[in-house]
Design a protein around this motif. Structure first.
Motif, PDB file in Angstrom:
ATOM      1  N   VAL A   1      47.213  32.843  37.382  1.00 51.50           N
ATOM      2  CA  VAL A   1      46.216  33.784  36.897  1.00 51.50           C
ATOM      3  C   VAL A   1      44.920  33.049  36.554  1.00 51.50           C
ATOM      4  N   TYR A   2      43.833  33.454  37.243  1.00 49.86           N
ATOM      5  CA  TYR A   2      42.529  32.817  37.013  1.00 49.86           C
ATOM      6  C   TYR A   2      41.603  33.792  36.303  1.00 49.86           C
ATOM      7  N   ARG A   3      40.786  33.254  35.423  1.00 49.00           N
ATOM      8  CA  ARG A   3      39.745  34.088  34.806  1.00 49.00           C
ATOM      9  C   ARG A   3      38.431  33.838  35.539  1.00 49.00           C
ATOM     10  N   ILE A   4      37.823  34.901  36.001  1.00 49.49           N
ATOM     11  CA  ILE A   4      36.611  34.734  36.807  1.00 49.49           C
ATOM     12  C   ILE A   4      35.468  35.528  36.198  1.00 49.49           C
ATOM     13  N   ASP A   5      34.360  34.855  35.999  1.00 48.51           N
ATOM     14  CA  ASP A   5      33.162  35.544  35.523  1.00 48.51           C
ATOM     15  C   ASP A   5      32.343  35.923  36.744  1.00 48.51           C
ATOM     16  N   PRO A   6      32.270  37.225  37.050  1.00 45.42           N
ATOM     17  CA  PRO A   6      31.603  37.633  38.301  1.00 45.42           C
ATOM     18  C   PRO A   6      30.127  37.247  38.359  1.00 45.42           C
ATOM     19  N   ARG A   7      29.540  36.886  37.218  1.00 45.63           N
ATOM     20  CA  ARG A   7      28.126  36.511  37.260  1.00 45.63           C
ATOM     21  C   ARG A   7      27.945  35.066  37.731  1.00 45.63           C
ATOM     22  N   LYS A   8      29.035  34.272  37.677  1.00 53.71           N
ATOM     23  CA  LYS A   8      28.937  32.862  38.092  1.00 53.71           C
ATOM     24  C   LYS A   8      29.530  32.636  39.473  1.00 53.71           C
ATOM     25  N   VAL A   9      30.581  33.379  39.762  1.00 59.67           N
ATOM     26  CA  VAL A   9      31.296  33.168  41.019  1.00 59.67           C
ATOM     27  C   VAL A   9      31.274  34.452  41.823  1.00 59.67           C
ATOM     28  N   SER A  10      30.993  34.327  43.121  1.00 58.53           N
ATOM     29  CA  SER A  10      31.045  35.509  43.968  1.00 58.53           C
ATOM     30  C   SER A  10      32.493  35.753  44.367  1.00 58.53           C
ATOM     31  N   ILE A  11      33.006  36.898  44.008  1.00 55.07           N
ATOM     32  CA  ILE A  11      34.421  37.153  44.258  1.00 55.07           C
ATOM     33  C   ILE A  11      34.757  37.224  45.750  1.00 55.07           C
TER      34      ILE A  11
END
Lengths: 269, 331
Positions: free
Chosen positions: B281-291
Motif C-alpha cells: 500500500v502506497y500513499r500518493i499525493d496527486p499534486r506531486k506524482v502523476s498517477i
C-alpha cells in the motif's frame, strides 16, 4: 381567531375519533372512571351520616359543594389535558414543543389540542350526579338569577383551575421536571373547595382568600345558592366575585405562559 | 436572484450550571450556583441563494442544531442577525413558519395516535393548503416516498424509516420555499436512506432551497454541491464540495500486488509501502506524482497482478479539517 378555533376543533375531533374507535371499550372506560371517582364521595357520605352535620352543613349541602367542584374540575381535566403538568413536562423534555413552534398556529391552541382524555367524561358524570343529589336533598329556593348564575360559576371554576394547570405547566420551562407543589393547588385546591371553608384554620383561609382566592370560587357561590348565612362575615357581594377571580386568574396564567414561552425561546432546554 | 437566507455574526450563548464535585458539591450548587457561559455558535455569517442544497456538517456539539433552531425561530440569538425571505425568524413566528418546512430526524411532528393520512389532513388545514395542491402533492409524494402501504396506519405503529418518510411528506405538503432537514437519515438502513435522498434530490430539482444537517457524509457526497463545516461554533469551511477535497491534500492510496512475492516494493519517488497481506500500500499525493504516469511505468517495470487506486474519503478530509482548524479560518 376563527382559524385558531377551527384548528382546535379539528385537533380535538381527531382525538375523539381515535379514542372512540372501539365503542364498547370506550364506554366501559367512562363507566369505570365514573364509579372509581364516586367511591370517595360515597365513603365520605357514609361517615357523615354518623355525624349528621359538619360545621353546620348537612350531607346534601356538602354534596352541592362537592358536586360543583367535581364537575368543573373533571371538565377542566378533560379540556386542559394538554396542560396537565404531568404530560406537559415530557413535552418540554422530549422537544414536542419545538415541533409546535414550527407550525403556524398559536401554541396555546396546539397544546390544548394535543391531548384530550375522553374517559374523564366519567368523572364529569359523577360530579353532575353528586350535584343533582345535592340539589334534590337540599331543595334550594330557585330564582331566575340563581338558575343563570349556576352555569356561570361552573364555567368560572373550569377557568380558574385551568389557569392553575397552565401556570403549573409553565413552571416546567425552568424546571423541566414537573413540580409536585403544583398539585397542591390543582388536586389540593379541588379537595379544599369540596368542604365548607369555615372548617379551616385562619392562616389557610387567609391564603385562599387573598393569594389564591379559591374561597370565592365555590364556597361563596354555594352559600348564595343554598341561602346559608355567611360564617365569615364578608360583604354581601362576595358570592358574585367568582367571574372576577376567574378573569384575574386567566389573565395571570396567560401572561405567565407567554413569559415562559419567551424564556424558552431564549434558552431552549 | 435575491439571497433567501442572510446570516450575519450570529452568536448564541448558553448559561449552564457549573457542577462542583466533593462532599458539599450538590449543596453548594443548590444554594450558590455558579454558571459558566458556553458559546454554542460563535459569530458565523453566510448567505444562501434560492435553490441551493447545502450540507451543514460538523461533529456533535459543534453548534449545528443551535443554528438550525435559530434559523427556524425556536431560539432567539444572543447576537447577530438572521434574515430569511425578509423576515426575522423569532419575531412574528407564526407568519414566518408558514413559509418553511422543518424535519428533525430525532423528533416527531406527526400525531402519535392518528393514522398518517389524518395527520396530513390536519396539516392541510393548518397550512391552509388548497385542495388541488394538496391532492397533487400527496399524489406525488405517495409515489416518491412509497407511502401507500402505511398511509392508514397510526404513526406509532410505523417503522423508523416509514415514519421518516411520512415526516418528510408532512414537512413539504405546503410547498415551502425553504426546507430545514436536521439529520433526516439518522438510524435508517441503506435502502431507506437512498429513498430519502431521492426525495431530497427531487425537491432540489424543483427549486427548493434546502439546508441539510447530517452526520452521514454519504448524504453530503451524494446530494450537496456546497458544504459548510462547523466546529466549536465557527465555520471552518464554506464552499464547493470538490474544492474541499482537493484543498485539503487528498492523499490517494495505491494498492498493488506483484507476481513475485519477494519484492521489496520500493519505488522511486514514493515512500516505502506498507504491506497488507499480498498487497503493498502506497500513499500518493496527486499534486506531486502523476498517477497515470506512475501506473503505466509500474506495469512496464514490474509484474503487476492487481492494482487499485483509492481516492480520499470525504470523512478523512473532514477529519483533517477538524484537526487543523487554523488551515482555513474564515475572514
Amino acid at each position: 381567531m376563527i382559524y385558531s378555533i377551527k384548528i382546535l376543533w379539528l385537533l380535538l375531533k381527531t382525538q375523539i375519533r381515535s379514542q372512540t374507535q372501539y365503542r364498547l371499550s370506550f364506554l366501559a372506560d367512562v363507566f369505570t372512571t365514573a364509579i372509581f371517582s364516586s367511591i370517595y364521595f360515597l365513603a365520605f357520605a357514609l361517615i357523615l351520616q354518623r355525624f349528621e352535620t359538619v360545621a353546620g352543613w348537612t350531607l346534601g349541602e356538602i354534596a352541592f359543594l362537592v358536586g360543583m367542584t367535581e364537575t368543573s374540575f373533571a371538565f377542566m381535566d378533560l379540556l386542559f389535558s394538554g396542560f396537565d403538568p404531568d404530560s406537559f413536562s415530557p413535552m418540554v423534555r422530549m422537544g414536542s414543543l419545538d415541533q409546535f413552534m414550527v407550525r403556524p398556529v398559536s401554541l396555546t391552541i396546539q397544546v390544548l389540542g394535543s391531548r384530550l382524555i375522553l374517559r374523564r367524561m366519567g368523572r364529569v358524570l359523577e360530579g353532575l350526579a353528586v350535584l343533582a343529589f345535592g340539589i334534590v336533598t337540599t331543595q334550594p329556593d330557585w330564582t331566575w338569577l340563581k338558575t343563570f348564575y349556576l352555569p356561570v360559576v361552573l364555567v368560572c371554576q373550569v377557568i380558574c383551575m385551568g389557569s392553575i394547570f397552565m401556570m403549573g405547566s409553565t413552571i416546567t420551562f425552568w424546571t423541566v421536571e414537573r413540580i409536585e407543589a403544583v398539585n397542591i393547588l390543582t388536586y389540593g385546591g379541588n379537595e379544599l373547595m369540596s368542604y365548607p371553608m369555615n372548617i379551616y384554620p385562619r392562616w389557610l383561609l387567609f391564603i385562599f382568600t387573598y393569594f389564591v382566592p379559591f374561597i370565592f370560587v365555590n364556597f361563596y357561590p354555594t352559600l348564595y345558592f343554598l341561602d346559608k348565612p355567611d360564617p365569615l362575615n364578608f360583604p354581601v357581594f362576595a358570592p358574585f366575585l367568582t367571574p372576577l377571580v376567574a378573569i384575574g386568574m386567566a389573565l395571570a396564567a396567560y401572561w405567565f405562559w407567554g413569559y415562559g414561552l419567551r424564556h424558552y425561546q431564549s434558552t431552549g432546554t | 436572484m435575491d439571497t433567501i437566507v442572510q446570516v450575519r455574526h450570529l452568536t448564541k450563548e448558553f448559561r449552564v450550571l457549573h457542577r462542583r464535585s466533593g462532599k458539599w458539591g450538590a449543596w453548594n450548587d443548590f444554594f450558590h450556583p455558579q454558571y459558566r457561559t458556553i458559546r454554542a455558535v460563535d459569530g458565523i455569517s453566510f448567505d444562501i441563494q434560492p435553490g441551493e442544497l447545502i450540507g451543514y456538517i460538523g461533529p456533535n456539539g459543534a453548534g449545528k442544531s443551535t443554528t438550525i433552531k435559530m434559523l427556524t425561530g425556536l431560539l432567539v440569538p444572543t447576537g447577530g442577525e438572521i434574515l430569511v425571505k425578509g423576515m426575522i425568524p423569532w419575531k412574528d413566528r407564526r407568519k414566518y413558519v408558514a413559509n418553511i418546512g422543518v424535519v428533525f430526524g430525532q423528533r416527531r411532528t406527526l400525531w402519535w395516535d392518528l393514522p398518517v393520512i389524518d395527520s396530513l389532513e390536519v396539516l392541510k388545514a393548518i397550512y391552509r393548503i388548497p385542495d388541488p395542491l394538496f391532492k397533487h402533492n400527496l399524489g406525488m409524494f405517495r409515489k416518491i416516498l412509497d407511502l401507500d402501504s402505511f398511509l392508514e396506519s397510526p404513526v406509532r405503529s410505523l417503522s423508523l424509516g416509514q415514519r421518516m418518510r411520512a415526516e418528510l411528506c408532512a414537512a413539504f405538503l405546503h410547498n415551502p420555499a425553504l426546507l430545514f432537514l436536521d439529520e433526516p437519515t439518522i438510524g435508517l438502513d441503506v435502502v431507506a436512506k437512498e429513498r430519502i435522498r431521492e426525495f431530497i434530490r427531487h425537491l432540489h430539482r424543483e427549486g427548493t432551497t434546502i439546508l441539510l444537517t447530517t452526520h452521514d457524509l454519504t448524504d453530503v457526497e451524494r446530494l450537496c454541491e456546497r458544504v459548510m463545516v462547523l466546529d466549536w461554533g465557527k465555520i471552518l469551511y464554506d464552499g464547493n464540495l470538490q474544492e474541499l477535497t482537493s484543498r485539503f491534500e487528498g492523499v490517494n492510496e495505491m494498492r498493488v500486488s506483484f507476481a513475485e512475492n519477494g519484492e521489496d516494493g520500493l519505488l522511486e519517488g514514493l515512500e516505502p509501502p506498507v504491506r497488507e497481506g499480498r498487497y503493498y500500500v502506497y500513499r500518493i499525493d496527486p499534486r506531486k506524482v502523476s498517477i497515470p504516469d506512475l501506473v503505466s511505468s509500474l506495469y512496464r517495470t514490474h509484474p503487476v497482478v492487481d492494482l487499485e487506486i483509492r481516492k480520499p474519503k470525504l470523512e478523512d478530509t473532514i477529519r483533517k479539517i477538524y484537526e487543523n482548524k487554523s488551515l482555513n479560518t474564515p475572514d
